[in-house]
Every structure is written in C-alpha cells, then in structure tokens.
Design a protein around this motif. Structure first.
Motif, PDB file in Angstrom:
ATOM      1  N   PHE A   1      45.139  30.866  37.397  1.00 39.47           N
ATOM      2  CA  PHE A   1      44.481  32.163  37.209  1.00 39.47           C
ATOM      3  C   PHE A   1      43.235  32.026  36.351  1.00 39.47           C
ATOM      4  N   SER A   2      43.284  31.190  35.338  1.00 36.44           N
ATOM      5  CA  SER A   2      42.140  31.023  34.447  1.00 36.44           C
ATOM      6  C   SER A   2      40.901  30.595  35.225  1.00 36.44           C
ATOM      7  N   TYR A   3      41.079  29.699  36.194  1.00 36.48           N
ATOM      8  CA  TYR A   3      39.926  29.198  36.941  1.00 36.48           C
ATOM      9  C   TYR A   3      39.498  30.157  38.049  1.00 36.48           C
ATOM     10  N   ILE A   4      40.447  30.895  38.621  1.00 38.01           N
ATOM     11  CA  ILE A   4      40.063  31.945  39.565  1.00 38.01           C
ATOM     12  C   ILE A   4      39.264  33.018  38.828  1.00 38.01           C
ATOM     13  N   ALA A   5      39.735  33.400  37.637  1.00 43.49           N
ATOM     14  CA  ALA A   5      39.022  34.401  36.846  1.00 43.49           C
ATOM     15  C   ALA A   5      37.626  33.908  36.469  1.00 43.49           C
ATOM     16  N   ARG A   6      37.510  32.622  36.099  1.00 43.67           N
ATOM     17  CA  ARG A   6      36.194  32.071  35.774  1.00 43.67           C
ATOM     18  C   ARG A   6      35.245  32.218  36.957  1.00 43.67           C
ATOM     19  N   ARG A   7      35.703  31.912  38.167  1.00 43.59           N
ATOM     20  CA  ARG A   7      34.858  32.021  39.363  1.00 43.59           C
ATOM     21  C   ARG A   7      34.543  33.501  39.660  1.00 43.59           C
ATOM     22  N   MET A   8      35.521  34.375  39.492  1.00 48.28           N
ATOM     23  CA  MET A   8      35.289  35.810  39.711  1.00 48.28           C
ATOM     24  C   MET A   8      34.233  36.334  38.737  1.00 48.28           C
TER      25      MET A   8
ATOM     26  N   THR B   1      31.899  34.632  37.200  1.00 49.66           N
ATOM     27  CA  THR B   1      30.596  34.025  37.477  1.00 49.66           C
ATOM     28  C   THR B   1      29.918  34.704  38.663  1.00 49.66           C
ATOM     29  N   GLU B   2      30.701  34.963  39.719  1.00 51.66           N
ATOM     30  CA  GLU B   2      30.128  35.507  40.955  1.00 51.66           C
ATOM     31  C   GLU B   2      30.118  37.036  40.990  1.00 51.66           C
ATOM     32  N   GLN B   3      31.083  37.678  40.296  1.00 50.72           N
ATOM     33  CA  GLN B   3      31.239  39.135  40.295  1.00 50.72           C
ATOM     34  C   GLN B   3      31.142  39.712  41.711  1.00 50.72           C
ATOM     35  N   PRO B   4      32.033  39.293  42.607  1.00 57.10           N
ATOM     36  CA  PRO B   4      31.942  39.715  44.015  1.00 57.10           C
ATOM     37  C   PRO B   4      32.169  41.200  44.218  1.00 57.10           C
TER      38      PRO B   4
ATOM     39  N   THR C   1      38.216  43.003  48.566  1.00 54.85           N
ATOM     40  CA  THR C   1      39.069  43.137  47.379  1.00 54.85           C
ATOM     41  C   THR C   1      39.819  41.810  47.242  1.00 54.85           C
ATOM     42  N   ILE C   2      41.046  41.759  47.752  1.00 50.09           N
ATOM     43  CA  ILE C   2      41.818  40.515  47.694  1.00 50.09           C
ATOM     44  C   ILE C   2      41.135  39.413  48.506  1.00 50.09           C
ATOM     45  N   GLU C   3      40.315  39.806  49.479  1.00 46.87           N
ATOM     46  CA  GLU C   3      39.613  38.809  50.284  1.00 46.87           C
ATOM     47  C   GLU C   3      38.733  37.918  49.419  1.00 46.87           C
ATOM     48  N   ASP C   4      38.223  38.441  48.316  1.00 48.83           N
ATOM     49  CA  ASP C   4      37.376  37.629  47.437  1.00 48.83           C
ATOM     50  C   ASP C   4      38.183  36.520  46.770  1.00 48.83           C
ATOM     51  N   VAL C   5      39.405  36.823  46.349  1.00 48.94           N
ATOM     52  CA  VAL C   5      40.271  35.778  45.777  1.00 48.94           C
ATOM     53  C   VAL C   5      40.690  34.792  46.858  1.00 48.94           C
TER      54      VAL C   5
ATOM     55  N   ARG D   1      38.955  33.852  49.397  1.00 48.68           N
ATOM     56  CA  ARG D   1      37.819  32.954  49.604  1.00 48.68           C
ATOM     57  C   ARG D   1      37.731  31.916  48.477  1.00 48.68           C
ATOM     58  N   ILE D   2      37.936  32.356  47.245  1.00 49.94           N
ATOM     59  CA  ILE D   2      37.860  31.432  46.105  1.00 49.94           C
ATOM     60  C   ILE D   2      38.926  30.345  46.224  1.00 49.94           C
ATOM     61  N   VAL D   3      40.142  30.721  46.609  1.00 57.12           N
ATOM     62  CA  VAL D   3      41.206  29.714  46.748  1.00 57.12           C
ATOM     63  C   VAL D   3      40.871  28.755  47.890  1.00 57.12           C
ATOM     64  N   ARG D   4      40.285  29.260  48.967  1.00 57.54           N
ATOM     65  CA  ARG D   4      39.822  28.358  50.042  1.00 57.54           C
ATOM     66  C   ARG D   4      38.832  27.344  49.480  1.00 57.54           C
ATOM     67  N   GLU D   5      37.889  27.833  48.677  1.00 54.42           N
ATOM     68  CA  GLU D   5      36.902  26.936  48.068  1.00 54.42           C
ATOM     69  C   GLU D   5      37.588  25.914  47.165  1.00 54.42           C
ATOM     70  N   PHE D   6      38.616  26.341  46.449  1.00 46.04           N
ATOM     71  CA  PHE D   6      39.330  25.412  45.564  1.00 46.04           C
ATOM     72  C   PHE D   6      39.976  24.284  46.363  1.00 46.04           C
ATOM     73  N   TYR D   7      40.532  24.599  47.534  1.00 41.56           N
ATOM     74  CA  TYR D   7      41.095  23.546  48.385  1.00 41.56           C
ATOM     75  C   TYR D   7      40.011  22.542  48.775  1.00 41.56           C
ATOM     76  N   ASP D   8      38.833  23.047  49.138  1.00 40.87           N
ATOM     77  CA  ASP D   8      37.734  22.153  49.511  1.00 40.87           C
ATOM     78  C   ASP D   8      37.300  21.298  48.317  1.00 40.87           C
ATOM     79  N   GLU D   9      37.157  21.929  47.156  1.00 37.11           N
ATOM     80  CA  GLU D   9      36.676  21.206  45.977  1.00 37.11           C
ATOM     81  C   GLU D   9      37.698  20.175  45.497  1.00 37.11           C
ATOM     82  N   ALA D  10      38.977  20.459  45.708  1.00 39.34           N
ATOM     83  CA  ALA D  10      40.019  19.514  45.300  1.00 39.34           C
ATOM     84  C   ALA D  10      40.215  18.409  46.336  1.00 39.34           C
TER      85      ALA D  10
END
Length: 756
Positions: A593-600, A602-605, A612-616, A618-627
């Motif tokens: 949650f800490s890192y999802i919140a950091r991305r939220m 930063t981007e303020q979608p 709404t939940i679609e923004d989270v 998308r962020i988790v999808r990005e996390f899979y790519d980055e990991a």
C-alpha cells in the motif's frame, strides 16, 4: 406547419380503432419552422414520453406549466452536464417540486450521444400522438434549422402504441441509469428544517455551501492542525537541511527524544552526528517494525512527535457538543477553555480511534503524503519509488495469500474466487483516496453514491472473507488495525457518526446481516451530503454470510463473492497445514500500500475525473512490469473481477447443467422453474441484470428478454427449452462482457418499429 395528411394501415397491427378502419391510423408528415409550433403538439397532454436533445431544464418547467402537460418523462440524448444548466435556485425549486409530485422525470444518458428524437404524447381523450423526426427541444435546433416530423395518431393501448412505448423503453434501459435530481431529492427527504432544505438546493445549484455538524466542525478544525503538523514533518523528512525543525533517526522509538540532528552540525569521525544530550528533537524519525530491508529508504516511515498539539475552536459550535467532545480529551491531558480545546497529538489520535474503531487518516496531495495517526506517531508512506526487488516481494506475498484458495480451499470456481480476492485488495488500496475522487467527480448531475461504491463481500462462514478484510486493513495501516468492527456493535448512529470524524481509513463491518444493512438507512445516500467543504469520510466495507440485499442497496455496492470453503475446525482435514501456510504469509512484511500510495500521490489520477479503482488496477499492472514478474491468470488486469467472472451467471449455469432448473416458453418470454426452496430462488432472480426484465414468483423466475438471457448464460433459447442439461451442451462465457447497451442502434426507426 406545412404538412401532408393521410390515413395509413399496418398489416402487423390489426387492432386499430374502427374510426380509422381496420389496421389504420391518422398520419401527418409536417415541416416545422418554429419551436412554438412544435410545442403546440404537446399542449394539454396528459403524459409525454420522449427521447430527444435539450440544453434547457427550465423548458421542462415551462412545458409542464404553460403548456398544461400532466407529466413528462424525457431522456436527454446530448447533454454531458445537463444539471450544470440549472443556474437559478428558483428553477431548481420548480424541478424538485415537479419531481416530487411525480410529474417530471429527466433521464441522463450514460454513454455516447443518443441522436434519436421520438415522442409519445398521450392526450386526455385517450388518443396518442407518436412523433418521430428531426425536431428536438434545444434552442439550436430552431435558430438554425427547419425540422420535419412524422405524426401517427391512434388510441392508447393499441398494438402500435405499445410497440412504440417498448421502443422508448429500450432507450431508457440501454442508455440511461441515472435521473436528474435523484441525489438532491433523497437529500431533501433527510433535511431536518426548511433552512437546511434551502441550503441543500443552493449547494446543488452552486449558490451556497452546506454546514457540517458540530462534531464534524471540531474534527475538521483538528485535522487542519494535524495536516499542518504533517506538512512540517514531511518537509523535515524530505529535506532536513532546509527544514526549520530538527529530526532524529533512531533505531529504538524510546530514544527519539534524546537524539538530535541539526542542519550543519559537526559530525564524529565516522560521519555520524554527535548527539546533544541537553536538547530534544522536534520530531523523531522511527523505523517501523515492518520494514522489508529491500530498499535504501524506508518502506513505511513513522514520525514520533510527542510535543505536538492539536487545537480546536469551539466558539461556533453548540456548547453541549463542545463540552462532550472536550470531556474525553480532557481525560487524556487536553486543556479545555472557553473558546478552544488544545490536546496532545496522542490524545486526539486515541480519541478518534476509541470513538470510531478506526484511526485518523488524511491524504495530503500538496505534501504528497498519506498520514495515519497512531498514539503520538504519524505513519507516512514511502518517500521514494519502489525497487524491482521490493515490488516482486510485495506482489509475491499478495499472490501467496490468494493462492491459499488453490492450496487449501474447496470451490467449483477457483479462478473466479482468486480474481475477486485480488479485486478486494485493489478496492482496499483505493479506498483512502475516495474523498479526492469525490471532489473531482462532484457535480450536480452526478450521484456520487453510484460512483464511490461500498464493498460488499459475500460468502459462507468458512470462506475466509473476514480474514481477507482484516489483512487488507493491516496492509493499509502498517499493522496498526488488525480487525474490522463487529456488526453487532454497529447501528444507524455509528454509520452516520463515522462520517463526522474527518478520517478516510476504510470502515469495515464484519459479519453484517442483510436485514441489518437494509436498516442502516444512511448507506443509501452515504455520499449524498458530501461537498468540497465536507470532512473526509471513510469508504464502507461489509462482509456477510447472507445473499444480496435489496436493489436500492445493491446499486450502491461493489459486490464480490467468495464461493469457497476453507478448513475451519481442528478436526477438518488439512486444517493445520492451511493455518501454517496462512500464518507464514501474514508474518511477511508487505508495504504494497505504501508504494501504491506513493504512485497515486505522484500522479494524482483523480484530477482526470474519470477512473476510480481502475487507477489502482493500472498502477498494479505497472508494478508487475517494473518487477519483471508475470501476472497470474487470476489478476483482474483489464476490468473488474466481478465483471469478468459473473458469479450470478456461474450459479445459473451450474443449476442448468445439474438439471435443477427447467425452462418453459411464454409469449415473448420464458419462465425458469427451479427445484429449490423459494428463498433460494429469490437470490437467483436478484443476480440477473435488470435488462432481462425478470420477476420471481414462488420457485419460478419470469424472464422477459429470453434472447438476451440466453446469450448471457451461454445457450440458445431452444437449448434452454429443450433441456440444456440433457443435451450435454457446454456453456461458454460470452467472448465479451460488454453490455448490449454499449452500441447505438438508434438508426432505422421505422424498420425497428415495424419489424421490416
């Protein structure tokens, strides 16, 4: 009007009145040059149904008053923000009065423009004018265009009239799910005085603001102070050399008041700052007990600020409310004076948690922080972006939790259950930001309760839904909240009261019975009172063993189903292994949650005013790519899990395949007969989409749209009528979950109407 008149007949409709001849009706093809000439068609009508263009809500008032129309039901096909056109309080009052008198219903489009212009005008003598053409109710249509219309006159209740009415109903069901004023009317019903009613109307128009309750005002004042403290503290953490305050980083929290870091202070030979035993830091930077050690920075920094004070002004609130609020704080060391309350940070944090069972929590977009209050500490979120290593660890831990379904659960819908569990995590990580979305999405034309939904997790007592919810709360709170609130301790007062404490931490109600939920009336209009000047309020999460609540509550909820059973008793096979595996996952540190919140932050979608939940998601999808980690099959990457895996459809399919439901033909419909108890059948009917026009009777369900139902369930109508279980037909999930209403079939009016 320049016009051509004739009598016309239709082979399909042989029941026309004898006055016109068998199968005949009066027909006019007319050129209309002035809007007043067009409106004359409606004069004196008993009722009007319409699908049309219009930018002027005040015209609706004019039609119902000056043109003596009894009632009007209109779908506005063009306006994006129709309610924004209501800019006079007097117009809003008239619209509300007409709506409450059941004389006016204005339906708002929910997708692309509906270009059709059709009108059904019922006259007092039971004749009806069926009108179609280019004429609409917008000013632009008449200032720059000459219009043409076709008018068919027949009697109310003829086959032609009924077919025309069904045609209008298709537009309503497919292109509108919200009516103008519905949120305002519900809010006015809850108003306690004429003054409050007027204030609500003024806010809806944009001419005034609502006052908050005394308790909310005190908390709003306190949280403003808390936010100021948090702003100062986060500035220290982000850039100590530029900060006015001093900060100490210590391994043990109890040492935070004895280690000082001053900018430009001399250091020892090893480079560390020499402590000054005579001074105390303004704040202590405390390492959480739940760090992963996989980053250079802190996963979830904490700040200890024992000397910080929270101040609340009491001069503008009721004295009795101020005294009651101050009494609890005084016992915790607060100073209560004539016009203010001054409390230690720890006193205020503990007061909120004791009063609501959840902690203070605030999102600070400008400071790019999320702050949770815990005693005399403030729990922050990570200040740095995550490394691939920590993301891989976090995602693996989430997956290991979800895959206990695979390893220890018993279910016929394994992938669906795991996907819906993942969806619950996404909701929990989004929920603290709901008030930011409320501000971005707030509009007189939008009902926030339809957008900012509660979470409703259903399942049997051994489905693991309560444990899942508790784990989500732990991840959001850095393990400071380890359980939700028992439903036996919750009533209307608690649901209403939790909105007054200016906290956005999710409020989870555990083991809530359906009947209780339906008695908690504030749920229906939970976000209805929210304004940009309101205090923050938490999203609600319910877990329940019951089936679905009534439709007026379902419409406000994101419903997830955990159709799984876990070993729940020591004598159950696999119980100890399941408990061991689950404990191992829960003991792992997971700052996701800490890192999802950091991305939220930063981007303020939410500023886009779309997802709404679609923004989270998308962020988790990005996390899979980055990991560099492969997404599991059950991760709901592209759409909500409850849409991909419709548990209602799965229930119907299982009963069809098991021979527990048979189908009989009805005129333009089918009936499903269940070999089940009546109370069970009620749940099956509730899980059908509204477009199927279903209705339960005893152990049967009438389905008024058989073709659409058959497509949804994965069979043809003939297969259902001939016994799908006996034929051995395999069902297929539809290739797309897109609703049939996503496509505009407004063209070809006469061919649709007359079946050519």
């Amino acid at each position: 009007m320049d016009e051509l008149t004739a009598n016309i007949s239709f082979d399909r409709f042989a029941d026309m009145p004898e006055f016109y001849g068998s199968g005949a009706a009066e027909y006019r093809l007319a050129m209309v040059k002035e809007r007043d000439d067009f409106l004359d068609l409606f004069a004196g009508a008993r009722h009007v149904d319409a699908v049309t263009y219009a930018e002027t809500p005040d015209l609706m008032v004019k039609m119902l008053t000056e043109y003596d129309i009894g009632s009007l039901d209109v779908l506005i096909g063009n306006a994006e923000d129709y309610a924004d056109q209501v800019n006079e309080v007097s117009t809003a009052r008239s619209l509300v009065r007409l709506r409450q008198d059941d004389r006016l219903t204005i339906r708002l489009k929910n997708r692309k423009t509906v270009h059709s212009k059709i009108y059904r005008i019922v006259m007092p003598d039971d004749t009806v004018k069926l009108v179609q053409g280019s004429a609409n109710l917008s000013r632009n249509s008449w200032e720059y265009h000459t219009n043409q219309i076709s008018v068919i006159t027949t009697d109310v209740g003829t086959e032609l009239d009924e077919e025309f009415e069904r045609f209008i109903d298709e537009y309503r069901e497919g292109y509108s799910d919200q009516t103008l004023l519905e949120g305002l009317v519900e809010a006015l019903e809850d108003a306690d005085s004429p003054e409050e009613r007027e204030n609500r109307i003024e806010y809806w128009v944009g001419a005034g603001d609502l006052d908050v309750s005394d308790t909310a005002a005190l908390n709003q004042d306190a949280v403003e102070d808390l936010k100021d403290v948090a702003d100062q503290i986060t500035a220290v953490v982000d850039d100590p050399e530029e900060a006015d305050e001093t900060v100490a980083f210590v391994e043990e929290p109890e040492n935070a008041d004895r280690n000082v870091v001053e900018p430009d202070e001399p250091t020892d030979e090893d480079g560390s700052v020499a402590p000054d035993e005579d001074e105390s830091p303004d704040v202590g930077l405390v390492e959480s007990d739940h760090e992963t050690g996989l980053t250079d920075g802190l996963d979830r920094p904490r700040i200890r600020a024992p000397d910080e004070k929270i101040r609340m002004g009491t001069s503008k609130v009721d004295k009795e409310a101020a005294d009651e609020f101050g009494a609890g704080l005084r016992d915790r060391g607060a100073t209560v004076e004539d016009h203010s309350i001054t409390a230690p940070l720890s006193a205020y944090n503990n007061q909120v948690k004791e009063s609501t069972a959840i902690p203070t929590m605030s999102v600070l977009p400008e400071a790019e922080q999320v702050v949770i209050g815990e005693d005399d500490e403030m729990i922050l979120v990570a200040t740095d972006e995550p490394t691939p290593e920590v993301l891989d660890h976090c995602l693996e831990t989430i997956e290991d939790y979800i895959e206990t379904v695979q390893n220890h659960g018993h279910t016929q819908s394994e992938t669906a259950v795991m996907a819906q569990m993942y969806e619950a995590f996404l909701y929990g990580f989004w929920a603290p930001f709901a008030n930011q979305y409320a501000e971005a999405l707030s509009s007189p034309s939008r009902t926030l309760d339809n957008v900012l939904q509660h979470l409703y997790i259903e399942g049997k007592s051994d489905a693991g839904k309560d444990k899942l919810t508790e784990y989500i709360l732990r991840l959001v709170s850095d393990n400071t909240v380890i359980s939700g609130v028992d439903a036996d301790d919750v009533g209307v007062k608690e649901v209403r009261g939790v909105r007054e404490w200016d906290t956005c931490f999710p409020y989870a109600i555990i083991d809530a019975e359906k009947e209780k939920i339906q008695r908690w009336s504030p749920i229906r209009n939970y976000w209805g009172d929210w304004t940009p000047t309101s205090v923050d309020q938490p999203c609600l999460i319910f877990t329940t063993n019951d089936a679905l609540p009534k439709s007026e509550f379902r419409n406000r909820m994101k419903i997830l189903s955990m159709d799984v059973s876990f070993p729940s008793n020591p004598e159950d096979p696999g119980f100890r292994e399941a408990q061991k595996d689950l404990s191992e996952v829960l003991e792992r540190q997971n700052p996701i949650f800490s890192y999802i919140a950091r991305r939220m932050l930063t981007e303020q979608p939410w500023t886009d005013g779309n997802g709404t939940i679609e923004d989270v998601r998308r962020i988790v999808r990005e996390f899979y790519d980055e990991a560099g980690r492969e997404q599991p099959e059950y991760f709901p990457a592209d759409e909500p899990a409850e849409k991909t895996y419709d548990t209602g459809r799965l229930k119907w399919q299982r009963d069809i395949q098991g021979g527990r439901v048979t189908f009989e033909s009805e005129p333009n419909a089918i009936t499903a007969d269940f070999d089940r108890e009546e109370y069970e059948v009620y749940d099956y009917e509730k899980r059908l989409p509204k477009r199927f026009m279903s209705e339960k009777s005893s152990t049967s369900v009438y389905i008024g749209a058989p073709e659409e139902f058959a497509e949804w369930i994965g069979y043809s109508v003939n297969e259902l009528l001939n016994g799908a279980a006996e034929t051995g037909t395999e069902t297929q999930q539809p290739a797309t979950t897109e609703d049939a209403s996503d496509t505009d079939d407004s063209g070809g009016f006469f061919s649709r109407l007359f079946g050519d």
